[in-house]
Scaffold this active site. Structure first.
Site, PDB file in Angstrom:
ATOM      1  N   THR A  89       1.102  -5.051   3.953  1.00 42.68           N
ATOM      2  CA  THR A  89       1.083  -5.741   5.232  1.00 42.68           C
ATOM      3  C   THR A  89       0.293  -7.102   5.182  1.00 42.68           C
ATOM      4  O   THR A  89       0.382  -7.687   6.238  1.00 42.68           O
ATOM      5  CB  THR A  89       0.175  -4.833   6.115  1.00 42.68           C
ATOM      6  OG1 THR A  89      -1.316  -4.646   5.403  1.00 42.68           O
ATOM      7  CG2 THR A  89       0.493  -3.364   6.259  1.00 42.68           C
ATOM      8  N   SER A 101       1.222  -7.443  -1.478  1.00 38.85           N
ATOM      9  CA  SER A 101       1.671  -8.956  -0.958  1.00 38.85           C
ATOM     10  C   SER A 101       0.958  -9.846  -0.843  1.00 38.85           C
ATOM     11  O   SER A 101       1.270 -11.198  -0.528  1.00 38.85           O
ATOM     12  CB  SER A 101       1.868  -8.235   0.521  1.00 38.85           C
ATOM     13  OG  SER A 101       1.105  -8.305   1.407  1.00 38.85           O
ATOM     14  N   SER A 102      -0.520  -9.696  -1.320  1.00 39.61           N
ATOM     15  CA  SER A 102      -1.462 -10.792  -1.288  1.00 39.61           C
ATOM     16  C   SER A 102      -0.677 -12.010  -2.502  1.00 39.61           C
ATOM     17  O   SER A 102      -1.180 -13.388  -2.793  1.00 39.61           O
ATOM     18  CB  SER A 102      -2.633 -10.723  -1.728  1.00 39.61           C
ATOM     19  OG  SER A 102      -3.227  -9.923  -0.866  1.00 39.61           O
ATOM     20  N   THR A 122       0.720  -1.218   0.163  1.00 36.19           N
ATOM     21  CA  THR A 122       0.000  -0.032   0.001  1.00 36.19           C
ATOM     22  C   THR A 122       0.942   1.299  -0.015  1.00 36.19           C
ATOM     23  O   THR A 122       0.500   2.048  -0.560  1.00 36.19           O
ATOM     24  CB  THR A 122      -0.955  -0.107   1.239  1.00 36.19           C
ATOM     25  OG1 THR A 122      -1.788  -1.359   1.088  1.00 36.19           O
ATOM     26  CG2 THR A 122      -1.878   1.156   1.390  1.00 36.19           C
ATOM     27  N   CYS A 175      -5.424 -20.023  19.675  1.00 38.33           N
ATOM     28  CA  CYS A 175      -5.344 -18.744  20.516  1.00 38.33           C
ATOM     29  C   CYS A 175      -4.224 -17.929  19.854  1.00 38.33           C
ATOM     30  O   CYS A 175      -3.028 -18.555  19.611  1.00 38.33           O
ATOM     31  CB  CYS A 175      -5.053 -19.259  22.105  1.00 38.33           C
ATOM     32  SG  CYS A 175      -6.502 -20.379  22.502  1.00 38.33           S
TER      33      CYS A 175
HETATM   34  N1  ASP Z   1      -3.184  -5.258   0.042  1.00 37.61           N
HETATM   35  C1  ASP Z   1      -1.933  -4.802   0.611  1.00 37.61           C
HETATM   36  C2  ASP Z   1      -0.662  -5.680   0.513  1.00 37.61           C
HETATM   37  O1  ASP Z   1      -0.609  -6.435   1.406  1.00 37.61           O
HETATM   38  C3  ASP Z   1      -2.264  -4.253   1.945  1.00 37.61           C
HETATM   39  C4  ASP Z   1      -1.141  -3.345   2.548  1.00 37.61           C
HETATM   40  O2  ASP Z   1      -0.278  -3.114   2.099  1.00 37.61           O
HETATM   41  O3  ASP Z   1      -1.464  -2.956   3.577  1.00 37.61           O
HETATM   42  O4  ASP Z   1       0.042  -5.372  -0.411  1.00 37.61           O
END
Ligand code: ASP
Length: 339
Positions: free
Chosen positions: A90, A59-60, A13, A275
């Site tokens: 993220t 990053s997906s 992002t 958990c």
């Molecule tokens: N979909 C984004 C990624 O993981 C989310 C992010 O960067 O916060 O590339």
């Protein structure tokens, strides 16, 4: 002399721009914005070079092949820089941070993954603070670990999990204290850091190759067909996400037989609790002991991200099955606390 930091910009992002389909990576966009930030020209900010990956990825879409690319990129520039930042989305940052921790053997310089929840081009964003603080941390603190910096916290990479999809405090390491907290002061938790390794002398990249691995999250009412389908050959390794201190439905004989057969066939099955806090104890309940008897190994307090990337790592080193089974339960990079 100013410190020099190498920035591996993989996507995420932070450098995205707005499109008709939502945020998406755009080549050259982040660097152009950084060039316009006066703060980055401050005397206090280290020199840095950005290497933008092609393609830039959400990053997906990161896979073990990208983990290899990042690790090799860091190794190729290791001697010329004082610290490393990996700009990363993220969504799978905790997986990459864990994988790099296993791959970068003999690491003596900081490697800090960071990113943001809002892109830098937006007026209100967390990108600026995360990037600038990560730069200062990488330049000024001799942290010989793969870390993740996000929302005021410096975390051990192989302990981190993403637990907030929308907040600026997106990550935590529920089973390990932060390596540092950033407020008015930067407070490094020196006692929590791992000592710099004595061996090997230089950084070595331990490869990660494709492996057939899975994650099975237990849930009440799992069908026989589902269990049998998941535990079939040629799966080599499985992270079993269990209840509480590592318990499972031992009254489900189909499940138990499938586990026993898979383990006898050579599958490495690692028990991690669903958990977020606490550790697996396979001898706390009969429903845990029976899993151990079926061949399930304790993952102690490892995150699923750490356990999965550790399996990738161990299966890629040419070890015997016995050695993999032994090492998966040992602390290799600070990823687990064995009780
Ligand atoms: N979909 C984004 C990624 O993981 C989310 C992010 O960067 O916060 O590339």
């Amino acid at each position: 002399m100013k410190k020099r930091i190498y920035i591996a910009y993989t996507g995420g992002t932070m450098g995205m721009q707005g499109t008709a389909n939502g945020y998406a990576p755009a080549p050259g966009f982040l660097e152009a914005q950084l060039a316009a930030l006066p703060e980055l020209r401050s005397e206090m900010v280290p020199e840095y070079d950005i290497h933008e990956y092609n393609p830039l990825l959400d990053s997906s879409n990161i896979t073990p092949a990208e983990w290899m690319t990042i690790a090799q990129d860091i190794a190729a520039h290791y001697d010329a820089y004082d610290g490393f930042i990996v700009l990363h989305g993220t969504d799978t940052m905790a997986y990459t941070a864990s994988a790099l921790a296993f791959m970068l053997q003999g690491l003596r310089k900081p490697v800090i993954l960071t990113g943001s929840q809002i892109p830098l081009f937006e007026v209100r964003n967390d990108a600026r603070e995360n990037l600038i603080t990560a730069l200062l941390l990488a330049a000024n603190y001799p942290i010989p670990e793969v870390c993740l910096y996000f929302g005021d916290m410096l975390l051990r990479g192989c302990r981190a999990v993403k637990l907030n999809a929308v907040g600026f405090d997106a990550f935590d390491s529920p089973n390990y204290p932060p390596l540092g907290t950033v407020g008015i002061e930067v407070a490094i938790n020196w006692k929590a850091l791992r000592p710099a390794p004595t061996m090997p002398d230089t950084l070595e990249v331990r490869p990660i190759a494709p492996a057939r691995l899975g994650v099975l999250r237990l849930f009440p009412g799992m069908s026989e067909a589902y269990v049998q389908a998941v535990l079939q050959a040629p799966l080599q390794g499985l992270v079993l996400e269990t209840y509480g201190v590592g318990n499972g439905p031992t009254g489900d004989l189909v499940f138990m037989d499938a586990l026993r057969e898979a383990s006898a066939r050579g599958m490495v099955i690692v028990d991690c609790t669903q958990c977020l806090k606490g550790s697996v104890n396979l001898h706390g309940y009969a429903t845990g002991s029976a899993l151990a008897e079926a061949g399930v190994l304790s993952g102690y307090d490892m995150t699923t991200e750490a356990a999965l990337t550790k399996l990738f790592y161990l299966f890629s080193q040419g070890y015997t099955l016995d050695k993999i089974r032994q090492l998966v339960q040992c602390d290799l990079r600070g990823e687990l606390t064995a009780s």
